[in-house]
Design a protein around this motif. Structure first.
Motif, PDB file in Angstrom:
ATOM      1  N   TYR A  36       2.212 -32.866  28.152  1.00  0.00           N
ATOM      2  CA  TYR A  36       0.927 -32.210  27.985  1.00  0.00           C
ATOM      3  C   TYR A  36       0.589 -31.385  29.223  1.00  0.00           C
ATOM      4  O   TYR A  36       0.828 -31.802  30.347  1.00  0.00           O
ATOM      5  CB  TYR A  36      -0.192 -33.237  27.775  1.00  0.00           C
ATOM      6  CG  TYR A  36      -0.024 -34.061  26.529  1.00  0.00           C
ATOM      7  CD1 TYR A  36      -0.095 -33.466  25.281  1.00  0.00           C
ATOM      8  CD2 TYR A  36       0.193 -35.424  26.603  1.00  0.00           C
ATOM      9  CE1 TYR A  36       0.057 -34.217  24.135  1.00  0.00           C
ATOM     10  CE2 TYR A  36       0.354 -36.182  25.457  1.00  0.00           C
ATOM     11  CZ  TYR A  36       0.277 -35.572  24.228  1.00  0.00           C
ATOM     12  OH  TYR A  36       0.430 -36.309  23.098  1.00  0.00           O
ATOM     13  N   ASP A  39      -4.685 -28.611  30.697  1.00  0.00           N
ATOM     14  CA  ASP A  39      -5.728 -28.171  29.763  1.00  0.00           C
ATOM     15  C   ASP A  39      -5.704 -28.995  28.478  1.00  0.00           C
ATOM     16  O   ASP A  39      -6.758 -29.331  27.934  1.00  0.00           O
ATOM     17  CB  ASP A  39      -5.555 -26.688  29.424  1.00  0.00           C
ATOM     18  CG  ASP A  39      -5.857 -25.792  30.618  1.00  0.00           C
ATOM     19  OD1 ASP A  39      -6.668 -26.202  31.479  1.00  0.00           O
ATOM     20  OD2 ASP A  39      -5.280 -24.695  30.684  1.00  0.00           O
ATOM     21  N   GLU A  40      -4.510 -29.325  27.998  1.00  0.00           N
ATOM     22  CA  GLU A  40      -4.409 -30.147  26.789  1.00  0.00           C
ATOM     23  C   GLU A  40      -4.960 -31.551  27.039  1.00  0.00           C
ATOM     24  O   GLU A  40      -5.652 -32.110  26.178  1.00  0.00           O
ATOM     25  CB  GLU A  40      -2.952 -30.242  26.320  1.00  0.00           C
ATOM     26  CG  GLU A  40      -2.409 -28.953  25.742  1.00  0.00           C
ATOM     27  CD  GLU A  40      -0.923 -29.034  25.452  1.00  0.00           C
ATOM     28  OE1 GLU A  40      -0.483 -28.347  24.530  1.00  0.00           O
ATOM     29  OE2 GLU A  40      -0.203 -29.789  26.144  1.00  0.00           O
ATOM     30  N   ARG A  42      -7.265 -32.374  29.229  1.00  0.00           N
ATOM     31  CA  ARG A  42      -8.724 -32.244  29.329  1.00  0.00           C
ATOM     32  C   ARG A  42      -9.339 -32.120  27.942  1.00  0.00           C
ATOM     33  O   ARG A  42     -10.346 -32.781  27.636  1.00  0.00           O
ATOM     34  CB  ARG A  42      -9.071 -31.026  30.178  1.00  0.00           C
ATOM     35  CG  ARG A  42     -10.538 -30.904  30.506  1.00  0.00           C
ATOM     36  CD  ARG A  42     -10.830 -29.711  31.420  1.00  0.00           C
ATOM     37  NE  ARG A  42      -9.979 -29.710  32.609  1.00  0.00           N
ATOM     38  CZ  ARG A  42      -9.015 -28.798  32.845  1.00  0.00           C
ATOM     39  NH1 ARG A  42      -8.771 -27.843  31.998  1.00  0.00           N
ATOM     40  NH2 ARG A  42      -8.300 -28.871  33.956  1.00  0.00           N
ATOM     41  N   ASP A  43      -8.756 -31.287  27.081  1.00  0.00           N
ATOM     42  CA  ASP A  43      -9.276 -31.127  25.722  1.00  0.00           C
ATOM     43  C   ASP A  43      -9.228 -32.438  24.944  1.00  0.00           C
ATOM     44  O   ASP A  43     -10.180 -32.796  24.249  1.00  0.00           O
ATOM     45  CB  ASP A  43      -8.493 -30.047  24.966  1.00  0.00           C
ATOM     46  CG  ASP A  43      -8.738 -28.660  25.525  1.00  0.00           C
ATOM     47  OD1 ASP A  43      -9.761 -28.460  26.228  1.00  0.00           O
ATOM     48  OD2 ASP A  43      -7.893 -27.765  25.271  1.00  0.00           O
ATOM     49  N   ARG A  44      -8.124 -33.163  25.067  1.00  0.00           N
ATOM     50  CA  ARG A  44      -7.990 -34.434  24.349  1.00  0.00           C
ATOM     51  C   ARG A  44      -9.010 -35.464  24.847  1.00  0.00           C
ATOM     52  O   ARG A  44      -9.594 -36.198  24.052  1.00  0.00           O
ATOM     53  CB  ARG A  44      -6.572 -34.982  24.493  1.00  0.00           C
ATOM     54  CG  ARG A  44      -5.542 -34.179  23.703  1.00  0.00           C
ATOM     55  CD  ARG A  44      -4.144 -34.666  24.002  1.00  0.00           C
ATOM     56  NE  ARG A  44      -3.991 -36.062  23.676  1.00  0.00           N
ATOM     57  CZ  ARG A  44      -3.198 -36.519  22.722  1.00  0.00           C
ATOM     58  NH1 ARG A  44      -2.484 -35.689  22.014  1.00  0.00           N
ATOM     59  NH2 ARG A  44      -3.103 -37.813  22.494  1.00  0.00           N
ATOM     60  N   GLN A  46     -11.930 -34.792  26.192  1.00  0.00           N
ATOM     61  CA  GLN A  46     -13.250 -34.390  25.719  1.00  0.00           C
ATOM     62  C   GLN A  46     -13.429 -34.718  24.241  1.00  0.00           C
ATOM     63  O   GLN A  46     -14.514 -35.119  23.819  1.00  0.00           O
ATOM     64  CB  GLN A  46     -13.471 -32.898  25.986  1.00  0.00           C
ATOM     65  CG  GLN A  46     -13.655 -32.613  27.462  1.00  0.00           C
ATOM     66  CD  GLN A  46     -13.739 -31.143  27.779  1.00  0.00           C
ATOM     67  OE1 GLN A  46     -13.509 -30.288  26.937  1.00  0.00           O
ATOM     68  NE2 GLN A  46     -14.076 -30.833  29.029  1.00  0.00           N
ATOM     69  N   GLN A  47     -12.359 -34.589  23.442  1.00  0.00           N
ATOM     70  CA  GLN A  47     -12.434 -34.960  22.025  1.00  0.00           C
ATOM     71  C   GLN A  47     -12.687 -36.462  21.890  1.00  0.00           C
ATOM     72  O   GLN A  47     -13.498 -36.886  21.074  1.00  0.00           O
ATOM     73  CB  GLN A  47     -11.140 -34.587  21.303  1.00  0.00           C
ATOM     74  CG  GLN A  47     -10.961 -33.108  21.085  1.00  0.00           C
ATOM     75  CD  GLN A  47      -9.589 -32.781  20.515  1.00  0.00           C
ATOM     76  OE1 GLN A  47      -8.724 -33.651  20.412  1.00  0.00           O
ATOM     77  NE2 GLN A  47      -9.380 -31.522  20.168  1.00  0.00           N
ATOM     78  N   GLU A  59     -21.333 -31.035  30.925  1.00  0.00           N
ATOM     79  CA  GLU A  59     -20.050 -30.897  31.581  1.00  0.00           C
ATOM     80  C   GLU A  59     -19.800 -32.116  32.453  1.00  0.00           C
ATOM     81  O   GLU A  59     -20.686 -32.543  33.179  1.00  0.00           O
ATOM     82  CB  GLU A  59     -20.084 -29.632  32.443  1.00  0.00           C
ATOM     83  CG  GLU A  59     -18.732 -28.986  32.579  1.00  0.00           C
ATOM     84  CD  GLU A  59     -18.871 -27.639  33.266  1.00  0.00           C
ATOM     85  OE1 GLU A  59     -18.541 -27.576  34.460  1.00  0.00           O
ATOM     86  OE2 GLU A  59     -19.315 -26.701  32.625  1.00  0.00           O
ATOM     87  N   THR A  63     -16.335 -30.657  37.299  1.00  0.00           N
ATOM     88  CA  THR A  63     -15.638 -29.593  36.570  1.00  0.00           C
ATOM     89  C   THR A  63     -16.482 -28.331  36.512  1.00  0.00           C
ATOM     90  O   THR A  63     -16.433 -27.581  35.562  1.00  0.00           O
ATOM     91  CB  THR A  63     -15.297 -30.045  35.142  1.00  0.00           C
ATOM     92  OG1 THR A  63     -16.499 -30.363  34.465  1.00  0.00           O
ATOM     93  CG2 THR A  63     -14.337 -31.203  35.152  1.00  0.00           C
TER      94      THR A  63
END
Length: 67
Positions: A36, A39-40, A42-44, A46-47, A59, A63
């Motif tokens: 990963y 960015d991936e 971080r996105d995961r 946050q999901q 936020e 960050t």
């Protein structure tokens, strides 16, 4: 060969097999983790936070973009 020596050899061999199997699992998990991009990840995260009912729209600390 006495039975006690044979038993200890079997225990030692089983231990060695366990260590090798554990090392293989750790190596596989490490490869999956490193696949990963940051960015991936971080996105995961946050999901997952959103799915857990965390604060929406805010936020996370640290960050803000200024480094």
């Amino acid at each position: 060969m006495p039975a006690s020596n044979r038993a200890w050899k079997i225990v030692g061999l089983a231990s060695l097999v366990g260590v090798v199997a554990t090392g293989a699992l750790v190596a596989r998990n490490e490869r999956e983790r490193r696949a990963y991009t940051p960015d991936e990840v971080r996105d995961r995260l946050q999901q997952r936070l959103g799915a857990a009912g965390g604060p929406q729209g805010s936020e996370p600390a640290g960050t803000s973009g200024d480094r």
